[in-house]
Scaffold this motif. Structure first.
Motif, mmCIF file in Angstrom:
data_model
loop_
_atom_site.group_PDB
_atom_site.id
_atom_site.type_symbol
_atom_site.label_atom_id
_atom_site.label_comp_id
_atom_site.label_asym_id
_atom_site.label_seq_id
_atom_site.Cartn_x
_atom_site.Cartn_y
_atom_site.Cartn_z
ATOM 1 N N SER B 15 0.953 -1.069 -0.052
ATOM 2 C CA SER B 15 -0.048 0.336 0.056
ATOM 3 C C SER B 15 0.702 0.980 -0.071
ATOM 4 C CB SER B 15 -1.201 -0.011 1.453
ATOM 5 O OG SER B 15 0.496 0.100 2.066
ATOM 6 N N ARG B 16 2.363 1.149 0.322
ATOM 7 C CA ARG B 16 2.854 2.040 0.567
ATOM 8 C C ARG B 16 3.689 2.196 -0.355
ATOM 9 N NH1 ARG B 16 0.800 5.088 4.189
ATOM 10 N NH2 ARG B 16 -0.367 4.419 6.020
ATOM 11 N N ALA B 17 3.914 1.591 -1.146
ATOM 12 C CA ALA B 17 4.400 1.667 -2.403
ATOM 13 C C ALA B 17 4.353 2.617 -3.198
ATOM 14 C CB ALA B 17 4.559 0.221 -3.349
ATOM 15 N N GLY B 18 3.507 3.089 -3.746
ATOM 16 C CA GLY B 18 3.799 4.114 -4.182
ATOM 17 C C GLY B 18 3.916 5.590 -3.829
ATOM 18 N N ILE B 19 3.496 5.893 -2.651
ATOM 19 C CA ILE B 19 4.465 7.177 -2.202
ATOM 20 C C ILE B 19 6.550 6.750 -1.893
ATOM 21 C CG2 ILE B 19 5.492 8.171 0.088
ATOM 22 C CD1 ILE B 19 1.685 7.395 0.490
ATOM 23 N N ILE B 20 6.912 5.778 -1.790
ATOM 24 C CA ILE B 20 8.005 5.154 -2.053
ATOM 25 C C ILE B 20 8.259 5.510 -3.471
ATOM 26 C CG2 ILE B 20 10.047 3.102 -1.928
ATOM 27 C CD1 ILE B 20 7.909 2.210 0.597
ATOM 28 N N VAL B 21 7.941 5.220 -4.451
ATOM 29 C CA VAL B 21 8.475 5.337 -5.768
ATOM 30 C C VAL B 21 8.056 6.584 -5.814
ATOM 31 C CG1 VAL B 21 7.659 5.377 -8.129
ATOM 32 C CG2 VAL B 21 7.367 2.868 -6.350
ATOM 33 N N VAL B 22 7.292 7.065 -5.302
ATOM 34 C CA VAL B 22 6.965 8.805 -6.041
ATOM 35 C C VAL B 22 8.384 9.515 -5.412
ATOM 36 C CG1 VAL B 22 5.594 11.113 -6.664
ATOM 37 C CG2 VAL B 22 4.839 8.740 -6.048
ATOM 38 N N VAL B 23 7.865 10.020 -4.476
ATOM 39 C CA VAL B 23 9.427 10.179 -3.346
ATOM 40 C C VAL B 23 11.088 9.562 -4.009
ATOM 41 C CG1 VAL B 23 10.589 10.289 -1.316
ATOM 42 C CG2 VAL B 23 8.001 9.827 -1.130
ATOM 43 N N ALA B 24 11.149 9.187 -4.585
ATOM 44 C CA ALA B 24 12.601 8.153 -5.033
ATOM 45 C C ALA B 24 12.017 8.892 -6.854
ATOM 46 C CB ALA B 24 12.602 6.607 -5.048
ATOM 47 N N LEU B 25 11.076 9.297 -7.207
ATOM 48 C CA LEU B 25 11.517 9.576 -8.541
ATOM 49 C C LEU B 25 11.389 11.025 -7.930
ATOM 50 C CD1 LEU B 25 8.411 8.297 -10.961
ATOM 51 C CD2 LEU B 25 11.448 7.623 -11.252
ATOM 52 N N LEU B 26 10.581 11.825 -7.375
ATOM 53 C CA LEU B 26 11.039 13.329 -6.862
ATOM 54 C C LEU B 26 11.943 13.689 -6.624
ATOM 55 C CD1 LEU B 26 8.015 13.985 -4.662
ATOM 56 C CD2 LEU B 26 8.829 15.387 -6.918
ATOM 57 N N ALA B 266 -8.045 -0.394 -10.173
ATOM 58 C CA ALA B 266 -8.472 -1.574 -11.024
ATOM 59 C C ALA B 266 -9.278 -1.181 -9.502
ATOM 60 C CB ALA B 266 -8.292 -2.816 -10.349
ATOM 61 N N GLY B 267 -9.238 -0.050 -8.549
ATOM 62 C CA GLY B 267 -9.594 0.494 -7.042
ATOM 63 C C GLY B 267 -9.121 -0.566 -6.296
ATOM 64 N N GLY B 268 -8.935 0.560 -5.081
ATOM 65 C CA GLY B 268 -9.048 -0.500 -3.174
ATOM 66 C C GLY B 268 -7.970 -0.360 -2.440
ATOM 67 N N ARG B 269 -6.758 0.814 -3.625
ATOM 68 C CA ARG B 269 -5.241 0.288 -3.419
ATOM 69 C C ARG B 269 -5.587 1.940 -3.378
ATOM 70 N NH1 ARG B 269 -2.716 -5.621 -3.844
ATOM 71 N NH2 ARG B 269 -5.116 -6.448 -3.093
ATOM 72 N N GLY B 270 -4.080 2.186 -2.741
ATOM 73 C CA GLY B 270 -3.682 3.604 -2.946
ATOM 74 C C GLY B 270 -4.250 4.458 -2.103
ATOM 75 N N GLY B 271 -4.264 6.066 -2.097
ATOM 76 C CA GLY B 271 -4.338 6.654 -1.185
ATOM 77 C C GLY B 271 -4.207 8.258 -1.738
ATOM 78 N N VAL B 272 -4.304 9.942 -1.494
ATOM 79 C CA VAL B 272 -4.565 11.042 -2.386
ATOM 80 C C VAL B 272 -3.018 11.618 -1.991
ATOM 81 C CG1 VAL B 272 -7.328 11.318 -1.571
ATOM 82 C CG2 VAL B 272 -5.489 12.077 0.269
ATOM 83 N N ILE B 273 -2.588 11.126 -0.824
ATOM 84 C CA ILE B 273 -0.927 11.563 -0.536
ATOM 85 C C ILE B 273 -0.385 11.023 -1.599
ATOM 86 C CG2 ILE B 273 0.813 11.964 0.932
ATOM 87 C CD1 ILE B 273 -1.633 13.050 1.561
ATOM 88 N N GLY B 274 -0.442 9.738 -1.826
ATOM 89 C CA GLY B 274 0.163 9.516 -3.319
ATOM 90 C C GLY B 274 -0.148 10.782 -4.830
ATOM 91 N N THR B 275 -0.964 10.864 -4.814
ATOM 92 C CA THR B 275 -1.473 11.683 -5.162
ATOM 93 C C THR B 275 -1.090 13.064 -5.734
ATOM 94 O OG1 THR B 275 -3.846 10.264 -5.977
ATOM 95 C CG2 THR B 275 -3.684 12.773 -6.639
ATOM 96 N N LEU B 276 -0.808 13.696 -4.342
ATOM 97 C CA LEU B 276 -0.464 14.769 -4.359
ATOM 98 C C LEU B 276 0.887 14.712 -4.510
ATOM 99 C CD1 LEU B 276 -0.891 17.606 -3.128
ATOM 100 C CD2 LEU B 276 0.156 17.506 -0.998
ATOM 101 N N LEU B 277 1.647 13.965 -4.188
ATOM 102 C CA LEU B 277 3.746 13.737 -4.646
ATOM 103 C C LEU B 277 3.587 13.558 -6.019
ATOM 104 C CD1 LEU B 277 4.494 11.583 -1.606
ATOM 105 C CD2 LEU B 277 4.927 14.039 -2.168
#
Lengths: 326, 321
Positions: B15-26, B266-277
């Protein structure tokens, strides 16, 4: 006894199914609606069925229908191709990138179709090998192609479309548009491929249930990739036809075709959930889109209503199919 | 155990994968930026990137909610355009009209969302098709209202877009960030928030468990409509006038930060903080490419490649249309 009763029940429900209203709507609703739309518009504005207006509509139909054929293959395997309009515009830009003479026509044709098929290959690989959703995969290739096109043309394409494409896109042979003939040939080839050939059965099985497909020894991935490549190739061909029809090439030839082609297929009974649909149905869906857009103008309503009518029809048509499928 | 996951080896499915990936890219982009230009790392440039993210952030917030339930909203661009037209058209330079019109258009956003949600529930049609249809209808209405830029807004209306807090920090971007933090809190801490995830993860199971899935879907599309309306108001604040196609590019653009931020279509996973990043990533990338002197044309290619790179890393739990 119980078995006989059950069989009787089965037979009866089968009989009811094939003659019930739901089944009629599902199978022939789209054609009935097309006829109805034509009759109503004619009653209001007789000029609708004049020879020149019919030719006009058929010439508009041809490029859209070619895209819809490809889109149908992709939707049948539970996909969706948003990159078709970008492929069309890129094909149009390719058409003007050579000498602009008929000598370059074959080069243009092969280069365009290769570009379309390559885009389809990229889409298919992303969808099958990386499990990316079709929506995203084709959105990404759409953007990438658009960027390359802009970079190559510096924003303003110039040059001429070879005259033979002008003829194919906008010429007529004894009153019958050439682009309509191209479309009919493509429709015939791909309808046979889908509805009569082994490949078509693989498409339906893959779209209906990918697990079953694997169990009966079909490489679902290969079928899906092939469908995206067919769609890309046909979109490129449609782009050439459209550039010949419009005559002027810009970076957005085919804008709106991605959504229109999906809408036409869905209206024609191709289920977004995959595995259900026919080429003739999808073509009827495309015809309805063209007829309704034309009817709005012929009846004398504001042009803006075209898009509103389109929106209403999409929702109503899609909900009808959901009803009958239950 | 996810078979696909283990087979592919390098797939990330947490679930936290998105945030980790985006932070790394940033971080990577940031380091490249500092290496490329002295002016890139200045507070002035960073505040500029922050300010320019506002519009995309607002619309992507709503889109995230729709995607979390396994849906999608393709009407956002049309709603933005219609709202922008109505905002400047109805205010028409009259200071006293500002508050009633803004309240009115935000309510309109909620109402359009309710129609989207209602049609999705009652007709049982895929949200993609429903919102494609309503999007076309709303675009048509916007064009019936006017074919070109319409109306004007009084002085001071541009505060949303250009207003500055102490320290030169953009008001609009900060307001938007607070909205994201509030949404993240509500998603994590309220029943409705948990129900959104449950509905997206498996709508059938959620219904069987007795969760009010229809009300959740209704709520989500209303919020998406609200965010789109807010984006429309923001664009009027930024450009000073409403235009019939001003939101057109936002429909597909709003999907990019959502998926780059790790929310699964597909739904059910992720979150708004990942989107903001994800929004900051898009904003940073555009800014960096400008510094690199990359033509705006090739910037598009870069954006497409970032989508492909990001979504290839995540493994969708299942395919959707």
């Amino acid at each position: 006894m119980a078995v006989a009763k059950a069989e009787d029940g089965l037979n009866r429900s089968a009989a009811r199914k094939s003659f019930g209203m739901g089944e009629i709507v599902k199978r022939y609703g789209i054609y009935l609606f097309l006829v109805l739309a034509i009759l109503v518009t004619t009653a209001i504005s007789p000029a609708f069925v004049s020879g020149s207006n019919i030719t006009n509509m058929l010439m508009q139909l041809a490029p859209l229908a070619v895209v819809v054929i490809g889109q149908t293959f992709v939707i049948l395997v539970r996909g969706l191709d948003l990159s078709v309009a970008s492929v069309m515009a890129t094909a149009a830009v390719i058409a003007t990138s050579f000498s602009g003479q008929d000598g370059a026509a074959l080069t243009v044709l092969f280069a365009s179709i290769a570009m379309g098929a390559a885009t389809g290959l990229a889409n298919g690989l992303l969808v099958t090998k990386r499990n990316v959703s079709p929506f995203l995969a084709t959105l990404a290739t759409m953007i990438v192609l658009q960027g390359f096109r802009f970079a190559a043309t510096q924003g303003a394409p110039s040059g001429n479309v070879p005259p033979i494409f002008r003829l194919l896109g906008s010429g007529k042979f004894y009153g019958v548009p050439y682009n309509l003939m191209v479309m009919l040939v493509m429709a015939a080839i791909f309808a046979v491929l889908l509805h009569k050939a082994a490949f078509g059965r693989r498409v339906f099985i893959t779209g209906g249930n990918p697990v079953t497909a694997r169990l009966v020894g079909i490489s679902a991935d290969r079928v899906i990739i092939a469908c995206y490549m067919i769609c890309g190739g046909l979109a490129a061909l449609a782009g050439l036809l459209l550039s010949g029809f419009v005559g002027v090439v810009d970076n957005f030839v085919g804008r709106g075709f991605e959504l229109d082609s999906i809408v036409a297929a869905v209206m024609g009974g191709v289920a977004l959930s995959g595995g259900r649909g026919t080429i003739p149905g999808a073509l009827a869906g495309a015809a309805i889109l063209v007829v309704l857009s034309n009817a709005v103008v012929m009846i004398g309503m504001p042009v803006q209503l075209q898009i509103i009518v389109k929106g209403v029809v999409i929702i109503v048509a899609a909900s009808l199919y959901v009803r009958t499928a239950r | 155990m996810n078979l696909t996951h283990s087979k592919l080896g390098f797939g990330i499915n947490r679930s936290r994968a998105g945030i980790i990936v985006v932070v790394a890219l940033l971080a990577i982009l940031f380091i490249i930026g500092i290496a490329v230009s002295d002016r890139f790392g200045t507070s002035r440039n960073l505040l500029n990137i922050y300010e320019q993210s506002t519009g995309l952030a607002l619309v992507s917030l709503g889109q995230t909610l729709a995607v979390l339930t396994g849906g999608i909203d393709l009407s956002v661009g049309s709603v933005i355009s219609l709202v922008s037209m109505l905002t400047s058209g109805l205010i028409s330079g009259d200071q006293s009209m500002v508050i009633p019109v803004v309240i009115g258009v935000l309510a309109l956003g909620l109402a359009i969302g309710a129609i989207n949600g209602g049609v999705i529930i009652v007709m049982g049609v895929h949200p993609l098709i429903v919102t494609l249809g309503t999007g076309a209808i709303i675009q048509g209405i916007a064009l019936l209202y006017g074919l070109g830029p319409i109306g004007k807004v009084p002085k001071g209306f541009d505060y949303f877009a250009y207003g500055r807090l102490p320290g030169g920090i953009s008001f609009g971007a900060t307001f938007t960030m607070l909205l994201f933090l509030l949404s993240a809190f509500l998603l994590a801490r309220t029943k409705a928030g948990r129900y959104i995830y449950a509905t997206g993860d498996d709508p059938h199971a959620a219904t069987l468990m007795g969760l009010p899935t229809t009300r959740i879907i209704m709520l989500v599309y209303m919020l998406t409509g609200f965010c789109s309306a807010l984006t429309g108001v923001y664009l009027v604040s930024r450009f000073g006038v409403g235009q019939p196609y001003t939101g057109a590019n936002y429909t597909l653009a709003s999907i990019t930060p959502v998926v780059v931020g790790g929310t699964m279509l597909a739904g059910g996973r992720g979150g708004v903080i990942g989107t903001l990043l994800g929004v900051y990533l898009v904003s940073l990338l555009n800014n960096l490419l400008n510094f690199l002197g990359v033509s705006t044309h090739l910037q598009l290619v870069a954006q497409g490649l970032v989508i492909i790179a990001a979504v290839s890393v995540y493994v969708e739990k299942r395919r959707i249309a």
